[in-house]
Design an enzyme around this catalytic site. Structure first.
Site, short mmCIF file in Angstrom:
data_model
loop_
_atom_site.label_atom_id
_atom_site.label_comp_id
_atom_site.label_asym_id
_atom_site.label_seq_id
_atom_site.Cartn_x
_atom_site.Cartn_y
_atom_site.Cartn_z
N SER A 16 46.48 39.92 -14.15
CA SER A 16 47.82 39.43 -14.46
C SER A 16 47.77 38.26 -15.45
O SER A 16 48.46 38.24 -16.46
CB SER A 16 48.52 38.91 -13.21
OG SER A 16 48.97 39.96 -12.43
N ARG A 39 52.15 30.42 -14.70
CA ARG A 39 52.53 30.74 -13.30
C ARG A 39 54.01 31.12 -13.20
O ARG A 39 54.38 31.99 -12.41
CB ARG A 39 52.27 29.53 -12.40
CG ARG A 39 50.84 29.35 -12.04
CD ARG A 39 50.66 29.44 -10.52
NE ARG A 39 49.29 29.75 -10.22
CZ ARG A 39 48.90 30.49 -9.18
NH1 ARG A 39 49.79 31.00 -8.36
NH2 ARG A 39 47.65 30.73 -8.96
N HIS A 42 54.34 34.58 -14.45
CA HIS A 42 53.74 35.45 -13.43
C HIS A 42 54.73 35.74 -12.31
O HIS A 42 54.93 36.88 -11.90
CB HIS A 42 52.49 34.73 -12.90
CG HIS A 42 51.69 35.50 -11.91
ND1 HIS A 42 51.50 35.06 -10.62
CD2 HIS A 42 51.03 36.67 -12.01
CE1 HIS A 42 50.74 35.92 -9.97
NE2 HIS A 42 50.44 36.92 -10.78
#
Ligand SMILES: C/C1=C2N=C(/C=C3N=C(/C(C)=C4\N[C@@](C)([C@@H]5N=C1[C@](C)(CCC(=O)O)[C@H]5CC(=O)O)[C@@](C)(CC(=O)O)[C@@H]4CCC(=O)O)[C@@](C)(CC(=O)O)[C@@H]\3CCC(=O)O)C(C)(C)[C@@H]/2CCC(=O)O
Length: 209
Positions: A16, A39, A42
């Site tokens: 990812s 993040r 994500h």
């Protein structure tokens, strides 16, 4: 035929983050900010989110320093407070969400405001030097800004202001960034939400990936 898929959690994360770093345009972020942005992308599953993310200068450094010193984290919704990974917190920081306090519904009625906004009145004893994480409610961010217009109101160390939606979200975040009362991070426009906000907190709480 059974489906074949990746079952190794660490490998899923590696893949990812490699995909995000290959596809997202991270050039304008400092190293301190970049880890937070990765993040947030994500959590949203959305390369392109980065173009909506805004930091005031030094916000990531200020938030990390406050967390290291033990700052409490004040959250507008339980979806935010529950998502924070306690093991990442550098100083066993308190995570506080006052939305469920039994006094909040009556307070909201008396204030003629939402429960999300009224719950912030219970933050006052914890606000000095805290990290604020607003991921759901635009009314909470507007009410925080109004509270901080009073110079006697204690100042947080940093504000993650990422409420989501169609009514007040873009406006409250524009107001935050137009005159930030503390170092701030936001996602401009309608985008935002609890998951993106939690991801920012979790990234700021930990340097290593
Ligand atoms: C108008 C509200 C909005 N809520 C949004 C999106 C989501 N909210 C979820 C849930 C479960 C909760 N939302 C409340 C905070 C509730 N939501 C509101 C309010 C009516 C007003 C807030 C505001 O406008 O600023 C608010 C209630 C209040 O009086 O403050 C929640 C407390 C409602 C409840 O269950 O009692 C609750 C929070 C629970 C918690 O503590 O975690 C959603 C999961 C929606 C769903 O259940 O379908 C979703 C989560 C989004 C996220 O990522 O956080 C909006 C879109 C933000 C919206 C405000 C803007 C708009 O355009 O309408």
């Amino acid at each position: 035929m059974p489906h074949t898929y990746e079952t190794d959690g660490a490998a899923i994360y590696r893949q990812s983050f490699a995909t995000i770093r290959a596809e997202a345009d991270l050039a304008r972020f400092t190293p301190d900010e970049e880890q937070v942005v990765v993040r947030m992308i994500h959590a949203a599953g959305m390369v392109g989110l980065e173009s909506h993310i805004r930091f005031t200068p030094g916000m990531a450094i200020a938030a990390r320093a406050a967390l290291q010193k033990g700052a409490p984290i004040l959250c507008d919704a339980r979806m935010v407070s529950e998502g924070i990974t306690r093991a990442r917190l550098p100083a066993a920081n308190a995570v506080i969400c006052t939305l469920g306090d039994e006094t909040v519904p009556a307070l909201a009625q008396s204030m003629r405001n939402t429960r999300s906004a009224a719950a912030l009145e219970l933050w006052r004893p914890h606000l000095a030097g805290a990290i604020v994480a607003i991921g759901n409610a635009p009314t909470a961010l507007f009410h925080l800004l109004n509270m901080l217009e009073d110079r006697d109101c204690p100042r947080p160390a940093a504000i993650i202001g990422c409420p989501v939606g169609f009514v007040g979200a873009a406006e409250s975040k524009a107001a935050l960034m137009a005159d930030p009362p503390a170092p701030a991070l936001t996602v401009a426009g309608r985008l935002g939400g609890s998951a993106i906000t939690v991801a920012a907190v979790n990234a700021l709480a930990s340097r290593s990936e």
